[in-house]
Design a protein around this motif. Structure first.
Motif, mmCIF file in Angstrom:
data_model
loop_
_atom_site.group_PDB
_atom_site.id
_atom_site.type_symbol
_atom_site.label_atom_id
_atom_site.label_comp_id
_atom_site.label_asym_id
_atom_site.label_seq_id
_atom_site.Cartn_x
_atom_site.Cartn_y
_atom_site.Cartn_z
ATOM 1 N N ALA A 130 0.595 -1.106 -0.003
ATOM 2 C CA ALA A 130 0.122 0.028 -0.099
ATOM 3 C C ALA A 130 0.819 1.145 -0.014
ATOM 4 N N ARG A 131 0.406 2.389 -0.994
ATOM 5 C CA ARG A 131 1.412 3.267 -1.113
ATOM 6 C C ARG A 131 0.556 4.295 -0.142
ATOM 7 N N VAL A 132 0.914 4.451 1.254
ATOM 8 C CA VAL A 132 0.235 5.274 2.201
ATOM 9 C C VAL A 132 1.407 5.947 3.133
ATOM 10 N N ARG A 133 1.294 7.197 2.864
ATOM 11 C CA ARG A 133 2.281 7.932 4.191
ATOM 12 C C ARG A 133 1.245 8.317 5.398
ATOM 13 N N VAL A 134 1.812 8.343 6.592
ATOM 14 C CA VAL A 134 1.104 8.605 7.863
ATOM 15 C C VAL A 134 2.081 9.643 8.307
ATOM 16 N N ARG A 135 1.225 10.953 8.532
ATOM 17 C CA ARG A 135 1.889 12.022 9.197
ATOM 18 C C ARG A 135 1.258 12.281 10.412
ATOM 19 N N SER A 136 1.836 12.226 11.408
ATOM 20 C CA SER A 136 1.246 12.445 12.890
ATOM 21 C C SER A 136 1.354 13.924 13.256
ATOM 22 N N THR A 137 0.483 14.717 12.713
ATOM 23 C CA THR A 137 0.463 16.222 13.112
ATOM 24 C C THR A 137 -1.047 16.301 13.053
ATOM 25 N N ASP A 138 -1.269 17.937 13.415
ATOM 26 C CA ASP A 138 -2.733 18.360 13.483
ATOM 27 C C ASP A 138 -3.261 18.241 11.976
ATOM 28 N N ALA A 139 -4.696 17.898 11.718
ATOM 29 C CA ALA A 139 -5.208 18.069 10.266
ATOM 30 C C ALA A 139 -4.952 19.335 9.494
ATOM 31 N N ARG A 140 -5.126 20.358 10.067
ATOM 32 C CA ARG A 140 -5.177 21.446 9.483
ATOM 33 C C ARG A 140 -3.716 21.739 9.185
ATOM 34 N N ALA A 141 -2.590 21.353 10.045
ATOM 35 C CA ALA A 141 -1.261 21.800 9.813
ATOM 36 C C ALA A 141 -0.788 20.966 8.642
ATOM 37 N N GLY A 142 -1.220 19.664 8.546
ATOM 38 C CA GLY A 142 -0.926 18.571 7.771
ATOM 39 C C GLY A 142 -1.313 18.869 6.275
ATOM 40 N N LEU A 143 -2.779 19.409 6.287
ATOM 41 C CA LEU A 143 -3.395 19.927 5.064
ATOM 42 C C LEU A 143 -2.414 20.887 4.462
ATOM 43 N N ALA A 144 -1.966 21.825 5.430
ATOM 44 C CA ALA A 144 -1.168 22.933 4.772
ATOM 45 C C ALA A 144 0.158 22.512 3.932
ATOM 46 N N HIS A 167 -11.488 24.205 14.971
ATOM 47 C CA HIS A 167 -10.665 24.843 13.735
ATOM 48 C C HIS A 167 -10.856 23.910 12.211
ATOM 49 N N LEU A 168 -11.459 22.856 12.478
ATOM 50 C CA LEU A 168 -11.708 22.151 11.177
ATOM 51 C C LEU A 168 -13.279 22.206 10.865
ATOM 52 N N PHE A 173 -10.825 26.694 6.845
ATOM 53 C CA PHE A 173 -10.325 25.407 6.788
ATOM 54 C C PHE A 173 -10.538 24.792 5.361
ATOM 55 N N LEU A 174 -11.946 25.180 5.017
ATOM 56 C CA LEU A 174 -12.437 24.543 3.653
ATOM 57 C C LEU A 174 -11.802 25.054 2.267
ATOM 58 N N ALA A 175 -11.388 26.372 2.603
ATOM 59 C CA ALA A 175 -10.739 26.953 1.484
ATOM 60 C C ALA A 175 -9.245 26.224 1.544
ATOM 61 N N THR A 206 -21.609 26.638 5.626
ATOM 62 C CA THR A 206 -20.007 26.767 5.507
ATOM 63 C C THR A 206 -19.265 26.219 4.215
ATOM 64 N N ALA A 207 -19.713 25.004 3.842
ATOM 65 C CA ALA A 207 -19.306 24.311 2.657
ATOM 66 C C ALA A 207 -19.793 25.032 1.468
ATOM 67 N N ALA A 208 -20.989 25.633 1.500
ATOM 68 C CA ALA A 208 -21.810 26.196 0.174
ATOM 69 C C ALA A 208 -21.011 27.501 0.034
ATOM 70 N N ALA A 209 -20.246 28.043 1.115
ATOM 71 C CA ALA A 209 -19.746 29.387 0.953
ATOM 72 C C ALA A 209 -18.183 28.960 0.026
ATOM 73 N N VAL A 210 -17.629 27.973 -0.063
ATOM 74 C CA VAL A 210 -16.416 27.617 -0.540
ATOM 75 C C VAL A 210 -16.810 26.754 -1.805
ATOM 76 N N PHE A 211 -17.626 25.857 -1.877
ATOM 77 C CA PHE A 211 -18.076 24.870 -2.950
ATOM 78 C C PHE A 211 -19.346 25.271 -3.860
ATOM 79 N N PRO A 212 -19.353 25.024 -4.906
ATOM 80 C CA PRO A 212 -20.620 25.346 -5.841
ATOM 81 C C PRO A 212 -21.507 24.040 -5.824
ATOM 82 N N GLU A 213 -21.055 23.028 -5.407
ATOM 83 C CA GLU A 213 -21.693 21.863 -5.490
ATOM 84 C C GLU A 213 -21.605 20.899 -4.208
ATOM 85 N N LEU A 214 -22.822 20.660 -3.576
ATOM 86 C CA LEU A 214 -22.984 20.042 -2.545
ATOM 87 C C LEU A 214 -24.161 18.761 -2.358
#
Length: 291
Positions: A130-144, A167-168, A173-175, A206-214
């Motif tokens: 499996a080509r899976v990398r795991v990072r042990s960090t906060d979700a938003r920090a990891g996303l950045a 903060h998620l 965050f959705l941006a 919140t999602a509707a403010a960032v994405f056009p389709e929900l």
């Protein structure tokens, strides 16, 4: 498989002992599944988090995980590898599913609880291929740290103490999620709420403010505000596969409903988008939720 072999497998499953260990997020328990010889349920402080079958990683036991699996199935044509970011790791259930159903996929898991990651790696190891990398960090920090336009799919399934951190839940965050998605990519979030569904309605706005389709899928009793439960929110910059998602959800062992378009906007009921300044964690589940 003959009856003798099946009986031996059941005996091994019955003999398997729970694994209990303190992790950063609380008390983790791996409970053996008596019906599946190499399957386990992960609980944190008594709240079910994940179910994994090491012999059949394409098996999704939890209702909300099956719906996330449907979305992964619909993210691209069958068998095409995906690039996926998982915010929240649990027992790596969805990453295992994607690896099994879409070989050669490249995936990143962002999981804050480093001790949980160690436990899962030791007791429920990922397939070596499996080509899976795991990072042990906060979700938003990891996303950045994920590059622009890298992901075909971002899955958010983050709970601390059975609540999604504040903060998620925001437009900011959705941006970041949208920045990471390539054009046409999908965002799927596991949300939990109960009556009067204030959190869920706010997350739709919140999602509707960032994405056009929900679209939103959940058990009808949850959508009617009759009980606490999970709902899966799907968002994108492209037209969503609503008809096929509806068909799949309707034929689940526990059938659900899909809302989109005007019906979903009406369900949100004029809720305001959540920003970092106004964000709050998702509500705590009632004590009866896991009985």
């Amino acid at each position: 498989m003959g009856s003798v072999a099946r009986n031996k497998q059941r005996d091994r499953a019955a003999a398997a002992a729970p694994v209990v260990e303190t992790v950063d997020g609380g008390l983790a328990e791996l409970i053996p599944d008596r019906e599946r010889p190499r399957a386990w349920t992960l609980l944190i402080d008594g709240a079910p988090q994940s179910h994994v079958d090491l012999d059949d990683p394409a098996h999704l036991s939890f209702e909300y995980q099956r719906r996330l699996g449907h979305i992964a199935d619909l993210a691209a044509p069958p068998n095409r590898p995906l690039q996926v970011v998982h915010l929240g790791g649990g027992a790596f259930t969805l990453a295992r599913y994607v690896a099994a159903t879409r070989p050669r996929s490249t995936q990143q898991i962002v999981e804050l609880d480093a001790r949980l990651v160690q436990l899962v790696r030791r007791e429920l190891p990922l397939d070596a291929g499996a080509r899976v990398r795991v990072r042990s960090t906060d979700a938003r920090a990891g996303l950045a740290k994920v590059q622009d336009g890298w992901a075909d799919l971002v899955i958010a399934d983050v709970f601390g103490g059975a609540r999604t951190p504040a903060h998620l839940t925001s437009t900011e965050f959705l941006a970041e999620v949208r920045r990471v998605l390539r054009p046409g990519g999908l965002y799927a979030a596991n949300l939990a709420d109960g009556p009067p569904l204030t959190h869920l309605r706010g997350q739709i706005a919140t999602a509707a403010a960032v994405f056009p389709e929900l679209a939103l899928t959940a058990d009808p009793t949850v959508l009617r505000g009759r009980r606490f439960g999970n709902a899966v929110l799907l968002a994108s910059d492209r037209e969503l596969p609503v008809a096929e998602l509806t068909r799949r959800v309707a034929t689940d062992p526990h059938p659900g409903r899909v809302e989109h378009g005007r019906a979903l906007a009406d369900f949100a009921g004029g809720a305001a988008p959540v920003t970092d300044a106004s964000a709050r964690p998702s509500p705590a589940p009632p004590a009866s939720a896991f009985r």
